[in-house]
Design a protein around this motif. Structure first.
Motif, PDB file in Angstrom:
ATOM      1  N   ALA A  51      71.422  39.498  23.889  1.00  0.00           N
ATOM      2  CA  ALA A  51      72.880  39.821  23.272  1.00  0.00           C
ATOM      3  C   ALA A  51      72.599  38.606  22.452  1.00  0.00           C
ATOM      4  O   ALA A  51      72.464  39.764  21.112  1.00  0.00           O
ATOM      5  CB  ALA A  51      74.073  39.381  23.599  1.00  0.00           C
ATOM      6  N   ILE A  52      71.866  37.206  21.970  1.00  0.00           N
ATOM      7  CA  ILE A  52      71.857  36.196  20.802  1.00  0.00           C
ATOM      8  C   ILE A  52      70.363  37.458  20.565  1.00  0.00           C
ATOM      9  O   ILE A  52      71.285  37.464  18.757  1.00  0.00           O
ATOM     10  CB  ILE A  52      71.222  35.373  21.759  1.00  0.00           C
ATOM     11  CG1 ILE A  52      73.099  34.587  22.116  1.00  0.00           C
ATOM     12  CG2 ILE A  52      70.972  34.532  20.745  1.00  0.00           C
ATOM     13  CD1 ILE A  52      72.112  32.975  22.696  1.00  0.00           C
ATOM     14  N   VAL A  53      69.720  37.672  20.428  1.00  0.00           N
ATOM     15  CA  VAL A  53      68.572  38.283  19.977  1.00  0.00           C
ATOM     16  C   VAL A  53      69.102  39.194  19.062  1.00  0.00           C
ATOM     17  O   VAL A  53      68.555  39.657  17.762  1.00  0.00           O
ATOM     18  CB  VAL A  53      67.368  38.279  21.035  1.00  0.00           C
ATOM     19  CG1 VAL A  53      65.711  38.908  20.042  1.00  0.00           C
ATOM     20  CG2 VAL A  53      66.505  36.698  20.866  1.00  0.00           C
ATOM     21  N   GLY A  54      69.791  40.293  19.814  1.00  0.00           N
ATOM     22  CA  GLY A  54      69.690  41.903  19.580  1.00  0.00           C
ATOM     23  C   GLY A  54      70.449  41.853  18.129  1.00  0.00           C
ATOM     24  O   GLY A  54      70.486  42.683  17.518  1.00  0.00           O
ATOM     25  N   THR A 165      80.131  49.505  11.818  1.00  0.00           N
ATOM     26  CA  THR A 165      79.632  49.908  12.733  1.00  0.00           C
ATOM     27  C   THR A 165      78.537  50.340  13.517  1.00  0.00           C
ATOM     28  O   THR A 165      78.528  50.086  14.157  1.00  0.00           O
ATOM     29  CB  THR A 165      80.682  51.533  13.122  1.00  0.00           C
ATOM     30  OG1 THR A 165      80.240  52.463  11.996  1.00  0.00           O
ATOM     31  CG2 THR A 165      82.452  51.045  12.293  1.00  0.00           C
ATOM     32  N   MET A 166      77.602  51.088  12.385  1.00  0.00           N
ATOM     33  CA  MET A 166      76.584  51.471  13.076  1.00  0.00           C
ATOM     34  C   MET A 166      75.464  50.069  13.444  1.00  0.00           C
ATOM     35  O   MET A 166      74.559  50.067  14.049  1.00  0.00           O
ATOM     36  CB  MET A 166      75.610  52.368  12.142  1.00  0.00           C
ATOM     37  CG  MET A 166      74.294  52.900  12.079  1.00  0.00           C
ATOM     38  SD  MET A 166      73.111  54.212  11.616  1.00  0.00           S
ATOM     39  CE  MET A 166      74.605  54.997  11.582  1.00  0.00           C
ATOM     40  N   THR A 167      75.866  49.200  12.989  1.00  0.00           N
ATOM     41  CA  THR A 167      75.178  47.585  13.322  1.00  0.00           C
ATOM     42  C   THR A 167      75.627  47.469  14.336  1.00  0.00           C
ATOM     43  O   THR A 167      74.906  47.113  15.401  1.00  0.00           O
ATOM     44  CB  THR A 167      75.925  46.599  12.271  1.00  0.00           C
ATOM     45  OG1 THR A 167      74.936  46.884  10.424  1.00  0.00           O
ATOM     46  CG2 THR A 167      74.838  45.100  12.464  1.00  0.00           C
ATOM     47  N   LEU A 168      76.802  47.153  14.967  1.00  0.00           N
ATOM     48  CA  LEU A 168      77.087  46.619  16.112  1.00  0.00           C
ATOM     49  C   LEU A 168      77.221  47.724  16.986  1.00  0.00           C
ATOM     50  O   LEU A 168      76.645  46.944  18.403  1.00  0.00           O
ATOM     51  CB  LEU A 168      79.171  46.990  15.949  1.00  0.00           C
ATOM     52  CG  LEU A 168      79.850  46.642  15.083  1.00  0.00           C
ATOM     53  CD1 LEU A 168      80.646  46.478  15.013  1.00  0.00           C
ATOM     54  CD2 LEU A 168      79.471  44.683  15.450  1.00  0.00           C
ATOM     55  N   LEU A 169      76.529  48.653  16.709  1.00  0.00           N
ATOM     56  CA  LEU A 169      76.359  49.950  17.915  1.00  0.00           C
ATOM     57  C   LEU A 169      74.574  49.224  18.099  1.00  0.00           C
ATOM     58  O   LEU A 169      74.378  49.150  18.907  1.00  0.00           O
ATOM     59  CB  LEU A 169      75.956  51.760  17.261  1.00  0.00           C
ATOM     60  CG  LEU A 169      75.086  52.300  18.320  1.00  0.00           C
ATOM     61  CD1 LEU A 169      75.728  51.857  19.634  1.00  0.00           C
ATOM     62  CD2 LEU A 169      75.570  53.918  17.868  1.00  0.00           C
ATOM     63  N   GLN A 170      73.985  49.358  16.700  1.00  0.00           N
ATOM     64  CA  GLN A 170      72.261  48.743  17.063  1.00  0.00           C
ATOM     65  C   GLN A 170      72.541  47.176  17.588  1.00  0.00           C
ATOM     66  O   GLN A 170      71.699  47.731  18.558  1.00  0.00           O
ATOM     67  CB  GLN A 170      72.050  49.008  15.377  1.00  0.00           C
ATOM     68  CG  GLN A 170      70.311  48.419  15.311  1.00  0.00           C
ATOM     69  CD  GLN A 170      69.789  49.529  16.316  1.00  0.00           C
ATOM     70  OE1 GLN A 170      69.319  50.633  15.832  1.00  0.00           O
ATOM     71  NE2 GLN A 170      69.147  49.728  16.937  1.00  0.00           N
ATOM     72  N   GLY A 171      72.960  46.042  16.712  1.00  0.00           N
ATOM     73  CA  GLY A 171      73.481  45.360  18.183  1.00  0.00           C
ATOM     74  C   GLY A 171      73.975  45.344  19.684  1.00  0.00           C
ATOM     75  O   GLY A 171      72.882  44.465  20.064  1.00  0.00           O
ATOM     76  N   VAL A 172      74.012  46.334  20.235  1.00  0.00           N
ATOM     77  CA  VAL A 172      74.691  46.961  22.034  1.00  0.00           C
ATOM     78  C   VAL A 172      72.819  47.218  21.863  1.00  0.00           C
ATOM     79  O   VAL A 172      72.162  47.317  22.866  1.00  0.00           O
ATOM     80  CB  VAL A 172      75.141  48.189  22.191  1.00  0.00           C
ATOM     81  CG1 VAL A 172      75.316  48.214  23.494  1.00  0.00           C
ATOM     82  CG2 VAL A 172      77.129  47.078  21.879  1.00  0.00           C
ATOM     83  N   ILE A 173      72.148  48.181  21.853  1.00  0.00           N
ATOM     84  CA  ILE A 173      71.047  48.582  22.035  1.00  0.00           C
ATOM     85  C   ILE A 173      69.795  47.581  21.377  1.00  0.00           C
ATOM     86  O   ILE A 173      69.375  47.658  22.405  1.00  0.00           O
ATOM     87  CB  ILE A 173      71.049  50.247  20.309  1.00  0.00           C
ATOM     88  CG1 ILE A 173      71.473  51.013  21.077  1.00  0.00           C
ATOM     89  CG2 ILE A 173      69.200  49.979  21.163  1.00  0.00           C
ATOM     90  CD1 ILE A 173      71.330  52.445  20.130  1.00  0.00           C
ATOM     91  N   ASN A 174      70.121  47.300  20.640  1.00  0.00           N
ATOM     92  CA  ASN A 174      68.869  45.904  20.826  1.00  0.00           C
ATOM     93  C   ASN A 174      68.775  45.362  21.372  1.00  0.00           C
ATOM     94  O   ASN A 174      68.150  44.610  22.421  1.00  0.00           O
ATOM     95  CB  ASN A 174      68.733  45.242  19.604  1.00  0.00           C
ATOM     96  CG  ASN A 174      68.735  45.886  18.465  1.00  0.00           C
ATOM     97  OD1 ASN A 174      68.172  47.135  17.953  1.00  0.00           O
ATOM     98  ND2 ASN A 174      68.852  45.088  17.072  1.00  0.00           N
ATOM     99  N   THR A 175      70.018  44.794  22.136  1.00  0.00           N
ATOM    100  CA  THR A 175      70.328  43.956  23.158  1.00  0.00           C
ATOM    101  C   THR A 175      69.657  44.553  24.768  1.00  0.00           C
ATOM    102  O   THR A 175      68.938  43.647  25.114  1.00  0.00           O
ATOM    103  CB  THR A 175      71.762  44.148  23.889  1.00  0.00           C
ATOM    104  OG1 THR A 175      72.096  42.789  22.924  1.00  0.00           O
ATOM    105  CG2 THR A 175      72.628  42.649  24.982  1.00  0.00           C
TER     106      THR A 175
END
Length: 296
Positions: A51-54, A165-175
């Motif tokens: 999560a930190i990295v993502g 909002t897309m950044t938040l979604l991308q953060g979840v996906i990155n995680t």
């Protein structure tokens, strides 16, 4: 249009890969991976690490989005207080008028870039630090009302906060990308000799992280298509329903005029009717967008 999503995803993948390579190199050289235990993987620790990295990668991508767009597209930012041609002045005034109508307190930067393609995009880390850019091909091809409809659509993206909002979604996906890549890499490294395990683990992390990032972009593209309908409605509210429909119809007419080689590219971007291209298309079918606006 598609440029906003393309730059964001490309930057995100590059940043995530860079972070992954650096961390994996450190692990390989030091032999220390803090989420690994003698019995295997501490999944909770790995999830926190992921999560930190993502989210770091996603927010770094957001912060760099405007700068990347300017550099890669060669966007010439127009100074509202400087000498401008009549066409440049018209674009700046339209964007500022539409932005005020959308309730934005800080005017976006306005830019033009040299390209024969009919395109425009909005990007930026916040509503206060945004950019609206249009191609010379769009200005040369579309009439004044269609240009206003396109600009209203892009301003609506900014007003809706779609990049955040897309950044938040991308953060979840990155995680999940970071998490799954490391779980599979750990499993794969168990099938080789002990002296080769660090190398296999390192290579597997990079390969699977890249693969899962590409697969994750399908989710981002699906969300992008969903938000395009909202931006169309926002553009109709700002510029008028007729101008928004006229802009989409003009875009459809342009797509229908391009030759076969260009058609493949444009289909992927904004007029996706083929089943495979739909998965990676950032925009929904133009006919569907026009139909929904006409039904309002």
């Amino acid at each position: 249009m598609a440029r906003r999503i393309f730059f964001f995803i490309l930057t995100n993948i590059m940043i995530l890969l860079t972070i992954g390579i650096v961390l994996s190199l450190i692990t390989t050289l030091t032999g220390f991976e803090w989420y690994l235990t003698g019995d295997g993987i501490n999944l909770l620790s790995l999830l926190i690490f992921s999560a930190i990295v993502g989210f770091t990668g996603a927010f770094m991508s957001l912060a760099m989005s405007r700068w990347m767009a300017k550099k890669m597209m060669g966007v010439h930012v127009l100074d509202p207080d400087g000498p401008l041609s009549p066409r440049e002045r018209m674009i700046v005034e339209k964007v500022h008028r539409l932005s005020r109508a959308a309730g934005l307190t800080h005017m976006p930067e306005v830019g033009i870039y040299q390209s024969p393609e009919v395109n425009a995009f909005a990007t930026g880390p916040t509503k206060k630090r945004s950019l609206v850019a249009v191609s010379t091909g769009l200005l040369d091809t579309m009439d004044d009302d269609a240009v206003e409809g396109v600009l209203a659509h892009e301003v609506a993206h900014i007003a809706n906060g779609d990049m955040v909002t897309m950044t938040l979604l991308q953060g979840v996906i990155n995680t999940f990308v970071v998490f799954l890549a490391r779980v599979i890499a750990f499993a794969a490294s168990r099938f080789v000799r002990e002296d080769l395990q660090p190398v296999v683990h390192f290579i597997a992390i990079i390969v699977f992280q890249l693969l899962f990032s590409i697969l994750g972009s399908i989710v981002v593209m699906a969300y992008s298509r969903y938000r395009e309908f909202h931006a169309d409605r926002g553009g109709a509210d700002l510029a008028g329903k007729d101008k928004m429909i006229h802009a989409l119809s003009s875009l459809k007419a342009y797509v229908n005029r391009v030759d076969d080689s260009q058609q493949a590219l444009q289909t992927l971007k904004i007029n996706n009717k083929q089943s495979l291209s739909k998965l990676f298309a950032s925009h929904p079918d133009l006919d569907e967008r026009i139909r929904r606006l006409e039904a309002r």
